[in-house]
Design a protein around this motif. Sequence first.
Motif, PDB file in Angstrom:
ATOM      1  N   SER A 140       0.825  -1.210   0.000  1.00  0.00           N
ATOM      2  CA  SER A 140       0.000   0.000   0.000  1.00  0.00           C
ATOM      3  C   SER A 140       0.857   1.258   0.000  1.00  0.00           C
ATOM      4  O   SER A 140       0.590   2.211  -0.751  1.00  0.00           O
ATOM      5  CB  SER A 140      -0.935  -0.008   1.214  1.00  0.00           C
ATOM      6  N   LEU A 141       1.894   1.269   0.834  1.00  0.00           N
ATOM      7  CA  LEU A 141       2.761   2.441   0.872  1.00  0.00           C
ATOM      8  C   LEU A 141       3.568   2.574  -0.414  1.00  0.00           C
ATOM      9  O   LEU A 141       3.820   3.693  -0.886  1.00  0.00           O
ATOM     10  CB  LEU A 141       3.695   2.360   2.084  1.00  0.00           C
ATOM     11  N   ALA A 142       3.972   1.453  -0.983  1.00  0.00           N
ATOM     12  CA  ALA A 142       4.682   1.506  -2.260  1.00  0.00           C
ATOM     13  C   ALA A 142       3.782   2.066  -3.355  1.00  0.00           C
ATOM     14  O   ALA A 142       4.224   2.864  -4.191  1.00  0.00           O
ATOM     15  CB  ALA A 142       5.182   0.107  -2.645  1.00  0.00           C
ATOM     16  N   ALA A 143       2.514   1.655  -3.345  1.00  0.00           N
ATOM     17  CA  ALA A 143       1.574   2.183  -4.333  1.00  0.00           C
ATOM     18  C   ALA A 143       1.403   3.687  -4.176  1.00  0.00           C
ATOM     19  O   ALA A 143       1.435   4.440  -5.159  1.00  0.00           O
ATOM     20  CB  ALA A 143       0.226   1.476  -4.185  1.00  0.00           C
ATOM     21  N   LEU A 164       5.114   9.942  -7.066  1.00  0.00           N
ATOM     22  CA  LEU A 164       6.316  10.219  -7.846  1.00  0.00           C
ATOM     23  C   LEU A 164       6.055  10.225  -9.347  1.00  0.00           C
ATOM     24  O   LEU A 164       6.545  11.088 -10.069  1.00  0.00           O
ATOM     25  CB  LEU A 164       7.403   9.190  -7.505  1.00  0.00           C
ATOM     26  N   ARG A 165       5.283   9.252  -9.827  1.00  0.00           N
ATOM     27  CA  ARG A 165       5.105   9.090 -11.274  1.00  0.00           C
ATOM     28  C   ARG A 165       3.845   9.765 -11.805  1.00  0.00           C
ATOM     29  O   ARG A 165       3.773  10.089 -12.986  1.00  0.00           O
ATOM     30  CB  ARG A 165       5.085   7.602 -11.637  1.00  0.00           C
ATOM     31  N   ARG A 166       2.837   9.944 -10.945  1.00  0.00           N
ATOM     32  CA  ARG A 166       1.556  10.543 -11.356  1.00  0.00           C
ATOM     33  C   ARG A 166       1.055   9.918 -12.668  1.00  0.00           C
ATOM     34  O   ARG A 166       0.901  10.616 -13.690  1.00  0.00           O
ATOM     35  CB  ARG A 166       1.707  12.052 -11.480  1.00  0.00           C
ATOM     36  N   PRO A 167       0.805   8.620 -12.640  1.00  0.00           N
ATOM     37  CA  PRO A 167       0.473   7.923 -13.892  1.00  0.00           C
ATOM     38  C   PRO A 167      -0.861   8.325 -14.493  1.00  0.00           C
ATOM     39  O   PRO A 167      -1.106   8.047 -15.673  1.00  0.00           O
ATOM     40  CB  PRO A 167       0.465   6.444 -13.456  1.00  0.00           C
ATOM     41  N   TRP A 168      -1.737   8.951 -13.706  1.00  0.00           N
ATOM     42  CA  TRP A 168      -3.043   9.349 -14.237  1.00  0.00           C
ATOM     43  C   TRP A 168      -2.927  10.424 -15.320  1.00  0.00           C
ATOM     44  O   TRP A 168      -3.873  10.664 -16.060  1.00  0.00           O
ATOM     45  CB  TRP A 168      -3.925   9.858 -13.092  1.00  0.00           C
ATOM     46  N   ARG A 169      -1.766  11.074 -15.404  1.00  0.00           N
ATOM     47  CA  ARG A 169      -1.601  12.134 -16.405  1.00  0.00           C
ATOM     48  C   ARG A 169      -1.423  11.576 -17.813  1.00  0.00           C
ATOM     49  O   ARG A 169      -1.550  12.327 -18.788  1.00  0.00           O
ATOM     50  CB  ARG A 169      -0.390  13.000 -16.063  1.00  0.00           C
ATOM     51  N   GLY A 189       5.153   1.209 -20.092  1.00  0.00           N
ATOM     52  CA  GLY A 189       6.451   1.632 -19.584  1.00  0.00           C
ATOM     53  C   GLY A 189       6.508   1.606 -18.068  1.00  0.00           C
ATOM     54  O   GLY A 189       5.909   0.761 -17.410  1.00  0.00           O
ATOM     55  N   GLY A 190       7.229   2.581 -17.493  1.00  0.00           N
ATOM     56  CA  GLY A 190       7.409   2.628 -16.051  1.00  0.00           C
ATOM     57  C   GLY A 190       6.129   2.837 -15.279  1.00  0.00           C
ATOM     58  O   GLY A 190       6.047   2.488 -14.095  1.00  0.00           O
ATOM     59  N   ASP A 191       5.104   3.403 -15.915  1.00  0.00           N
ATOM     60  CA  ASP A 191       3.821   3.603 -15.230  1.00  0.00           C
ATOM     61  C   ASP A 191       3.150   2.277 -14.884  1.00  0.00           C
ATOM     62  O   ASP A 191       2.263   2.238 -14.025  1.00  0.00           O
ATOM     63  CB  ASP A 191       2.870   4.418 -16.108  1.00  0.00           C
ATOM     64  N   ALA A 192       3.554   1.196 -15.552  1.00  0.00           N
ATOM     65  CA  ALA A 192       2.948  -0.106 -15.267  1.00  0.00           C
ATOM     66  C   ALA A 192       3.145  -0.493 -13.815  1.00  0.00           C
ATOM     67  O   ALA A 192       2.260  -1.104 -13.199  1.00  0.00           O
ATOM     68  CB  ALA A 192       3.553  -1.174 -16.183  1.00  0.00           C
ATOM     69  N   VAL A 193       4.297  -0.148 -13.239  1.00  0.00           N
ATOM     70  CA  VAL A 193       4.556  -0.502 -11.845  1.00  0.00           C
ATOM     71  C   VAL A 193       3.588   0.225 -10.920  1.00  0.00           C
ATOM     72  O   VAL A 193       3.063  -0.361  -9.968  1.00  0.00           O
ATOM     73  CB  VAL A 193       6.021  -0.188 -11.470  1.00  0.00           C
ATOM     74  N   ALA A 194       3.352   1.514 -11.186  1.00  0.00           N
ATOM     75  CA  ALA A 194       2.440   2.279 -10.340  1.00  0.00           C
ATOM     76  C   ALA A 194       1.010   1.745 -10.428  1.00  0.00           C
ATOM     77  O   ALA A 194       0.337   1.546  -9.403  1.00  0.00           O
ATOM     78  CB  ALA A 194       2.482   3.757 -10.736  1.00  0.00           C
ATOM     79  N   TRP A 195       0.541   1.501 -11.652  1.00  0.00           N
ATOM     80  CA  TRP A 195      -0.809   0.958 -11.820  1.00  0.00           C
ATOM     81  C   TRP A 195      -0.913  -0.441 -11.203  1.00  0.00           C
ATOM     82  O   TRP A 195      -1.896  -0.771 -10.537  1.00  0.00           O
ATOM     83  CB  TRP A 195      -1.168   0.901 -13.300  1.00  0.00           C
TER      84      TRP A 195
END
Length: 296
Positions: A52-55, A61-66, A177-183
């Motif tokens: 949860s904290l990692a998410a 940091l990445r703000r993948p929703w953008r 890309g890197g956003d996959a980790v955040a999602w």
Amino acid sequence: MNRDGGQDRDRAALLGAGAVLASLISVNFGAAFAKTVFPLLGAAGVAALRISLAAALLWLLRRPWRRRVPAGAGWWLAGYGATLGLMNLCIYLAFERIPLGVAIAIEVAGPLGVVLFGSRRPRDFCWLAAAVAGLLLLLPLRSDAPLDPVGVGFACAAGLCWALYIVAGKRVSGAVGGDAVAWGMLAAAILVLPLGVAHAGVALLSPGILLIGLAIAILSSALPYSLEMEAMRRLPAHVFGLLVSASPAVGALAGFLILDERLTPLQWIAILCIMAASAGSALTAGQQPAIEDAPQ
């Protein structure tokens, strides 16, 4: 142009290899540190706190929703996240019962077995035999075996999830890309957090626990999975597999240095068998496309 292209490939390979090795050190020493917190929260509580904290950290940091998620990638991201969450939960439940190095060796055998069982090349039967021999030495089949069978079962489940995680990771690394980790970490948190809350309750919200959890999240999730995703984009699959084969040894070293876990000579032989099978399979795989270039 060819020389510049070769230098670029060499630079990418060096960066990818460094990313994998840094990931192994971070995730294994993070796991050893996390195990010291098990008496306070239990394995499920620590897994939920970490994920949860990692998410949350990755989203800040990445703000993948953008950035728009490509059409058709949503289900693969959900599957990637689910396997990520279950893999972490199962391996923590294994860590709770058996030494780190042993649990990781069994986990590594999961994706290795999928690759080897699907092969028809005669030389791969040698690596399959080495992996099976290592597992037989680790599995609690003997009356004098010191390993908890439940812990071994959780490690096997983590190995299966790891295999599925790699399949999903191939699909999403190129598309997102890197956003996959955040999602993926968000999906993992949605899956695992209720289990952690049911086990640890309000203890998860203690300020001291949250600080510890943040350190574990960075070491064991946010940093290594981001590094691993970058490595997947730069390395051929066989090189990635070769480097990852060192994971059981790094885990055993972390368990020894932080937890004073001492393995028997037979357990070390078993771990070396599985590592040899993983490394040999990767070395003899031949030149393969980078993981991100797997067929979609």
